[in-house]
Design a protein around this motif. Sequence first.
Motif, PDB file in Angstrom:
ATOM      1  N   SER A   3       0.822  -1.204   0.000  1.00 17.91           N
ATOM      2  CA  SER A   3       0.000   0.000   0.000  1.00 17.91           C
ATOM      3  C   SER A   3       0.859   1.258   0.000  1.00 17.91           C
ATOM      4  CB  SER A   3      -0.918   0.026   1.234  1.00 17.91           C
ATOM      5  OG  SER A   3      -0.149   0.174   2.419  1.00 17.91           O
ATOM      6  N   GLN A   4       2.192   1.101   0.165  1.00 15.79           N
ATOM      7  CA  GLN A   4       3.080   2.247   0.204  1.00 15.79           C
ATOM      8  C   GLN A   4       3.113   2.954  -1.140  1.00 15.79           C
ATOM      9  OE1 GLN A   4       6.493   1.125   3.482  1.00 15.79           O
ATOM     10  NE2 GLN A   4       6.848   0.584   1.368  1.00 15.79           N
ATOM     11  N   GLU A   5       2.875   4.244  -1.087  1.00 14.63           N
ATOM     12  CA  GLU A   5       2.996   5.054  -2.282  1.00 14.63           C
ATOM     13  C   GLU A   5       4.427   5.577  -2.375  1.00 14.63           C
ATOM     14  OE1 GLU A   5       0.794   5.452  -4.647  1.00 14.63           O
ATOM     15  OE2 GLU A   5      -0.637   4.179  -3.566  1.00 14.63           O
ATOM     16  N   LEU A   6       4.830   5.912  -3.567  1.00 13.22           N
ATOM     17  CA  LEU A   6       6.155   6.485  -3.778  1.00 13.22           C
ATOM     18  C   LEU A   6       6.288   7.768  -2.959  1.00 13.22           C
ATOM     19  CD1 LEU A   6       8.859   6.711  -5.317  1.00 13.22           C
ATOM     20  CD2 LEU A   6       7.605   7.938  -7.109  1.00 13.22           C
ATOM     21  N   ARG A   7       7.355   7.822  -2.140  1.00 15.90           N
ATOM     22  CA  ARG A   7       7.566   9.003  -1.307  1.00 15.90           C
ATOM     23  C   ARG A   7       9.039   9.159  -0.991  1.00 15.90           C
ATOM     24  NH1 ARG A   7       7.953  10.837   3.840  1.00 15.90           N
ATOM     25  NH2 ARG A   7       8.094   8.746   4.713  1.00 15.90           N
ATOM     26  N   ALA A  37       8.666   3.161  -1.358  1.00 12.46           N
ATOM     27  CA  ALA A  37       7.707   2.893  -2.433  1.00 12.46           C
ATOM     28  C   ALA A  37       7.185   1.482  -2.211  1.00 12.46           C
ATOM     29  CB  ALA A  37       8.380   3.024  -3.797  1.00 12.46           C
ATOM     30  N   LYS A  38       6.435   0.978  -3.162  1.00 18.93           N
ATOM     31  CA  LYS A  38       6.032  -0.415  -3.099  1.00 18.93           C
ATOM     32  C   LYS A  38       7.249  -1.296  -3.331  1.00 18.93           C
ATOM     33  CE  LYS A  38       1.308   0.433  -4.663  1.00 18.93           C
ATOM     34  NZ  LYS A  38       0.289   0.187  -5.711  1.00 18.93           N
ATOM     35  N   GLU A  97       9.539  -1.776  -6.827  1.00 20.18           N
ATOM     36  CA  GLU A  97       9.068  -0.757  -7.767  1.00 20.18           C
ATOM     37  C   GLU A  97      10.277  -0.088  -8.431  1.00 20.18           C
ATOM     38  OE1 GLU A  97       6.343   3.341  -7.752  1.00 20.18           O
ATOM     39  OE2 GLU A  97       6.291   1.950  -6.046  1.00 20.18           O
ATOM     40  N   ASN A 156       5.552   4.231  -9.994  1.00 17.87           N
ATOM     41  CA  ASN A 156       4.175   4.050 -10.437  1.00 17.87           C
ATOM     42  C   ASN A 156       3.430   5.381 -10.476  1.00 17.87           C
ATOM     43  OD1 ASN A 156       4.688   1.339 -10.615  1.00 17.87           O
ATOM     44  ND2 ASN A 156       3.888   0.882  -8.575  1.00 17.87           N
ATOM     45  N   THR A 157       3.966   6.354  -9.743  1.00 17.85           N
ATOM     46  CA  THR A 157       3.457   7.724  -9.790  1.00 17.85           C
ATOM     47  C   THR A 157       4.658   8.649 -10.014  1.00 17.85           C
ATOM     48  OG1 THR A 157       3.658   7.930  -7.379  1.00 17.85           O
ATOM     49  CG2 THR A 157       1.515   7.240  -8.255  1.00 17.85           C
TER      50      THR A 157
END
Length: 517
Positions: free
Chosen positions: A28-32, A55-56, A59, A101-102
Amino acid sequence: MTLPTMMKNTSITTLFVFLLFNIAIAYSQELRPSNLFCDNMVLQHGVSVPVWGTAKPNEKITVKFANQRTTTKSGKDGRWMVKLAPLQASKTPREMIISGNTEIVLSNVVVGEVWICSGQSNMQFSAANVPELKALLPTAENIRSFEVKRTVSFKEEEDVSGNWAVIPPSSAVAFGFAYFLEKAEEIPIGIIHASWGSSSIEAWMPRDMAKEFSYFKDIMEALDADTSTRDRISASLDSPEGWSNKEDIFMRRQPNILYNAMIKPLAPYACSGLIWYQGERNTRYISGVPEVSEANWYHRVIGINEYGDVLKSWVKRYRKEWKNNKMHFAIVMLPGYGKGTSNNPDIDPQSPTALSWAWMRESQLKVLDLPYTSVANTIDLGDVTNIHPKDKLPVGQRLALLAEKYVLNKDVVAEGPVLKEVKTQNNALIIHFNNAKGLKTIDGNAPSGFWICDESLQWKVAEAKLEGESVVISNDKISRPRYVRYAFAGKPNVNLVNGSNLPAYPFRTDKEIPTEE
């Protein structure tokens, strides 16, 4: 079904649920990126620049900046890091694009000199409280700051609270340093300011330094065992109204937990070095660790005699954290303060044998045993009654000179006279210095602050005179002088400088060790 079988199945089910839960969190981790990487940041020039975040798992992450494109994959835990090749200093704002992914776009990014400024209250002391520096604030250009939130943690944190802003740092010393360095180099200056008043060096020490120092092991074990202290701190951190000043003081005086929350997450952000203005709290004891009641164990700090050895190990440990053996550490010498103390009524509080900050300054100077270190001399500054003096502008100036000389390799005079050797001539001592070109007194009077003695160690005020780039001292009551101490008092009266008006460093040539009388 038998009880052992039921227990076995329950354990397997619990483990399975635990694994699913953690896998769900990971994916569930978003890129940060780390919070250090945000709009308005300053990146360090001339060295490899790590950029990291989460991140995921697995990724593909790409970082683009200044015509560079670097790609990596996040690990199973979602963590990732890339390293940009060395960058040239530039005032031109640019974008850093981090994509996976973002996509994240960080704007207004510049490249220049990045320094961490840390310590206790004299580093925290606001530039707005120093008239000379406050007047310079509107004229400050190309200075940016990241103010680290003052907080604590019982574990080493992965991220830090704060933001880069296009404003000077709040700290008077940090701002003065940045201002004069920017004026000299005309490149962007980035200051990461992480300080907290009345904190000891122990508050900023990693837990693993307990392996090297038994006293630190003792206080860390005491913290681990003291559930009431830990509960008290946790309650303050969880309070929606924030914590009181009483709780603020209590937290910042604990060992290790400032490092965990305010320094560990900064590494390995690329920087030239760290400026350290701390030591006042560790002057409360002359030697060793005091015997204190269990209720006050958190007041245990290393004494003046041992501080220098701890400081050297602390520097080496921070360099290990940053993976940079050439990371420069500039130490601010404690300025003049106090008249000195003695239990012996026959000892003048201003004499070089009284218990005073002179001993801490000597301990601080031990850091020069290490390469890539410097000490900003403040022996001519300070206030005899105010532990928070306002003469911070020259501190910033001198720190900037040290950075120019030792980090940017500029041909500048950055230090005042330093003891080279002492020779005996009849009934006098001749003191030779390094950095002594243009040796003079700032007021035109005879050099002051010198004490002299023979083998008896009965110190007398010395008569001093300039002879070229040397000082000759004597006392008509001493026929065979042996030792000299200079500027060895809490707030000494000194006037010796070189041609650049930088003060001579305090010193002593005897080996007597201070003890409580």
